[in-house]
Motif scaffolding. Structure first.
Motif, PDB file in Angstrom:
ATOM      1  N   LYS A  76      38.524  60.383  77.036  1.00 39.78           N
ATOM      2  CA  LYS A  76      38.898  61.769  76.777  1.00 39.78           C
ATOM      3  C   LYS A  76      40.355  61.888  76.318  1.00 39.78           C
ATOM      4  O   LYS A  76      40.658  62.615  75.392  1.00 39.78           O
ATOM      5  N   THR A  77      41.244  61.191  76.986  1.00 38.56           N
ATOM      6  CA  THR A  77      42.656  61.249  76.616  1.00 38.56           C
ATOM      7  C   THR A  77      42.936  60.258  75.487  1.00 38.56           C
ATOM      8  O   THR A  77      42.154  59.313  75.261  1.00 38.56           O
ATOM      9  N   PRO A  78      44.036  60.429  74.753  1.00 43.18           N
ATOM     10  CA  PRO A  78      44.408  59.458  73.704  1.00 43.18           C
ATOM     11  C   PRO A  78      44.513  58.036  74.236  1.00 43.18           C
ATOM     12  O   PRO A  78      44.126  57.083  73.557  1.00 43.18           O
ATOM     13  N   GLU A  79      45.030  57.892  75.456  1.00 45.40           N
ATOM     14  CA  GLU A  79      45.170  56.555  76.046  1.00 45.40           C
ATOM     15  C   GLU A  79      43.798  55.932  76.323  1.00 45.40           C
ATOM     16  O   GLU A  79      43.576  54.740  76.085  1.00 45.40           O
ATOM     17  N   GLU A  80      42.864  56.758  76.811  1.00 46.13           N
ATOM     18  CA  GLU A  80      41.512  56.263  77.082  1.00 46.13           C
ATOM     19  C   GLU A  80      40.798  55.895  75.785  1.00 46.13           C
ATOM     20  O   GLU A  80      40.075  54.900  75.723  1.00 46.13           O
ATOM     21  N   LYS A  81      41.002  56.688  74.742  1.00 43.41           N
ATOM     22  CA  LYS A  81      40.382  56.411  73.452  1.00 43.41           C
ATOM     23  C   LYS A  81      40.906  55.104  72.870  1.00 43.41           C
ATOM     24  O   LYS A  81      40.149  54.302  72.315  1.00 43.41           O
ATOM     25  N   LYS A  82      42.206  54.884  73.005  1.00 41.85           N
ATOM     26  CA  LYS A  82      42.807  53.642  72.509  1.00 41.85           C
ATOM     27  C   LYS A  82      42.246  52.437  73.258  1.00 41.85           C
ATOM     28  O   LYS A  82      41.918  51.405  72.659  1.00 41.85           O
ATOM     29  N   LYS A  83      42.100  52.581  74.578  1.00 44.08           N
ATOM     30  CA  LYS A  83      41.541  51.490  75.388  1.00 44.08           C
ATOM     31  C   LYS A  83      40.108  51.199  74.972  1.00 44.08           C
ATOM     32  O   LYS A  83      39.692  50.037  74.888  1.00 44.08           O
ATOM     33  N   GLU A  84      39.341  52.255  74.701  1.00 41.06           N
ATOM     34  CA  GLU A  84      37.942  52.080  74.294  1.00 41.06           C
ATOM     35  C   GLU A  84      37.851  51.373  72.947  1.00 41.06           C
ATOM     36  O   GLU A  84      36.983  50.514  72.737  1.00 41.06           O
ATOM     37  N   ILE A  85      38.738  51.729  72.024  1.00 40.11           N
ATOM     38  CA  ILE A  85      38.770  51.065  70.717  1.00 40.11           C
ATOM     39  C   ILE A  85      39.043  49.573  70.872  1.00 40.11           C
ATOM     40  O   ILE A  85      38.398  48.730  70.236  1.00 40.11           O
ATOM     41  N   LEU A  86      39.994  49.232  71.748  1.00 41.67           N
ATOM     42  CA  LEU A  86      40.313  47.823  71.971  1.00 41.67           C
ATOM     43  C   LEU A  86      39.127  47.081  72.596  1.00 41.67           C
ATOM     44  O   LEU A  86      38.894  45.912  72.303  1.00 41.67           O
ATOM     45  N   GLN A  87      38.357  47.779  73.421  1.00 46.58           N
ATOM     46  CA  GLN A  87      37.163  47.167  74.013  1.00 46.58           C
ATOM     47  C   GLN A  87      36.121  46.833  72.943  1.00 46.58           C
ATOM     48  O   GLN A  87      35.423  45.822  73.054  1.00 46.58           O
ATOM     49  N   THR A  88      36.033  47.669  71.918  1.00 48.73           N
ATOM     50  CA  THR A  88      35.056  47.399  70.857  1.00 48.73           C
ATOM     51  C   THR A  88      35.384  46.102  70.122  1.00 48.73           C
ATOM     52  O   THR A  88      34.489  45.427  69.626  1.00 48.73           O
ATOM     53  N   LEU A  89      36.655  45.765  70.048  1.00 49.19           N
ATOM     54  CA  LEU A  89      37.047  44.541  69.346  1.00 49.19           C
ATOM     55  C   LEU A  89      36.747  43.285  70.158  1.00 49.19           C
ATOM     56  O   LEU A  89      36.772  42.180  69.621  1.00 49.19           O
ATOM     57  N   ASP A  90      36.481  43.467  71.443  1.00 41.53           N
ATOM     58  CA  ASP A  90      36.237  42.319  72.319  1.00 41.53           C
ATOM     59  C   ASP A  90      34.763  42.125  72.637  1.00 41.53           C
ATOM     60  O   ASP A  90      34.395  41.230  73.382  1.00 41.53           O
ATOM     61  N   ALA A  91      33.884  42.965  72.065  1.00 39.40           N
ATOM     62  CA  ALA A  91      32.453  42.890  72.372  1.00 39.40           C
ATOM     63  C   ALA A  91      31.805  41.658  71.747  1.00 39.40           C
ATOM     64  O   ALA A  91      32.328  41.062  70.793  1.00 39.40           O
ATOM     65  N   ASP A  92      30.636  41.299  72.261  1.00 42.62           N
ATOM     66  CA  ASP A  92      29.898  40.148  71.725  1.00 42.62           C
ATOM     67  C   ASP A  92      29.369  40.414  70.322  1.00 42.62           C
ATOM     68  O   ASP A  92      29.233  39.492  69.516  1.00 42.62           O
ATOM     69  N   PHE A  93      29.058  41.696  70.052  1.00 41.62           N
ATOM     70  CA  PHE A  93      28.541  42.073  68.734  1.00 41.62           C
ATOM     71  C   PHE A  93      29.192  43.382  68.291  1.00 41.62           C
ATOM     72  O   PHE A  93      29.456  44.261  69.112  1.00 41.62           O
ATOM     73  N   PHE A  94      29.432  43.477  66.993  1.00 41.39           N
ATOM     74  CA  PHE A  94      29.941  44.710  66.389  1.00 41.39           C
ATOM     75  C   PHE A  94      28.831  45.208  65.474  1.00 41.39           C
ATOM     76  O   PHE A  94      28.537  44.598  64.448  1.00 41.39           O
ATOM     77  N   LEU A  95      28.189  46.302  65.866  1.00 36.41           N
ATOM     78  CA  LEU A  95      27.003  46.816  65.171  1.00 36.41           C
ATOM     79  C   LEU A  95      27.372  48.070  64.395  1.00 36.41           C
ATOM     80  O   LEU A  95      27.759  49.083  64.976  1.00 36.41           O
ATOM     81  N   THR A  96      27.248  48.013  63.084  1.00 37.47           N
ATOM     82  CA  THR A  96      27.734  49.107  62.261  1.00 37.47           C
ATOM     83  C   THR A  96      26.917  49.228  60.981  1.00 37.47           C
ATOM     84  O   THR A  96      25.920  48.532  60.798  1.00 37.47           O
ATOM     85  N   SER A  97      27.345  50.125  60.113  1.00 42.37           N
ATOM     86  CA  SER A  97      26.775  50.208  58.777  1.00 42.37           C
ATOM     87  C   SER A  97      27.908  49.960  57.789  1.00 42.37           C
ATOM     88  O   SER A  97      28.960  49.432  58.168  1.00 42.37           O
ATOM     89  N   ALA A  98      27.703  50.332  56.547  1.00 43.51           N
ATOM     90  CA  ALA A  98      28.743  50.210  55.525  1.00 43.51           C
ATOM     91  C   ALA A  98      28.676  51.441  54.643  1.00 43.51           C
ATOM     92  O   ALA A  98      27.619  52.050  54.503  1.00 43.51           O
ATOM     93  N   ASN A  99      29.803  51.813  54.068  1.00 46.72           N
ATOM     94  CA  ASN A  99      29.797  52.946  53.144  1.00 46.72           C
ATOM     95  C   ASN A  99      29.138  52.575  51.827  1.00 46.72           C
ATOM     96  O   ASN A  99      28.503  53.403  51.186  1.00 46.72           O
TER      97      ASN A  99
END
Length: 207
Positions: A76-99
């Motif tokens: 919810k807070t900017p600090e929490e959002k930043k932490k969540e973003i950093l967690q995405t970079l450490d995951a086993d898989f990055f699942l996304t699409s492309a433009n």
């Protein structure tokens, strides 16, 4: 039978180090992804309409995966959002699409914060792209046009952004504070030291 454009794109992606496959049925695609990911892996899902249209965020959670979902996270807070973003970079898989995926075997994206393109160029785990046939283009110029006149305006409207493109449906190269086309990325080859899958689905998905 695959179109010449799709065939050319798949071959070019393979030549550039991607695992490229084509799917006609959603069920087969989702089954392929769940088998790759397994049951206990962590999976990062950035802002992507495509993945959610397929219900993969829910499907993977039900399989026992730890899903870091940027749209449905607890931050919810900017600090929490930043932490969540950093967690995405450490995951086993990055699942996304492309433009846009270009027939030359390259992947084009544009981003606002930069976390999505950061995870595509580097993150701890393997990357899986899911791409509808609507996002396959013959050349880089068409990728830019697709971004300006389809992907960005539709996303801006969906998110109720106060940008010219949300109103007109076309890029005005604005300086709006809410402009989210700020970082462009062209991936020429699959990044080193990680597996990169590109799964093309025989239907229109996302923007």
């Amino acid at each position: 039978m695959l179109s010449e454009l799709i065939q050319k794109t798949i071959e070019a992606l393979k030549n550039h180090g991607f695992v490229a496959e084509f799917f006609e049925e959603r069920e087969d695609l989702c089954d392929r992804i769940t088998k790759i990911v397994g049951c206990n892996a962590s999976v990062a899902i950035p802002g992507t309409v495509t993945v959610r249209e397929l219900g993969l965020n829910t499907l993977l959670k039900n399989k026992g995966c730890k899903v870091i979902d940027r749209w449905n996270g607890d931050a919810k807070t900017p600090e929490e959002k930043k932490k969540e973003i950093l967690q995405t970079l450490d995951a086993d898989f990055f699942l996304t699409s492309a433009n846009a995926v270009i027939a030359t075997g390259e992947i084009f994206n544009i981003d606002g914060v930069g976390n999505r393109v950061a995870g595509m160029s580097w993150s701890n785990g393997d990357i899986i792209y899911i791409v509808g046939v609507n996002k396959i283009v013959p050349a880089l110029q068409e990728a830019f046009e697709r971004l300006k006149n389809i992907a960005c305006p539709k996303n801006a409207k969906r998110l109720n952004m106060q940008t010219p493109c949300a109103l007109t449906g076309h890029c005005a190269d604005c300086n709006s504070p809410q402009r989210f086309c700020r970082v462009s990325q062209l991936i020429h080859r699959a990044p080193m030291d990680r597996k990169a899958y590109v799964f093309i689905m025989k239907e229109d998905l996302g923007y």
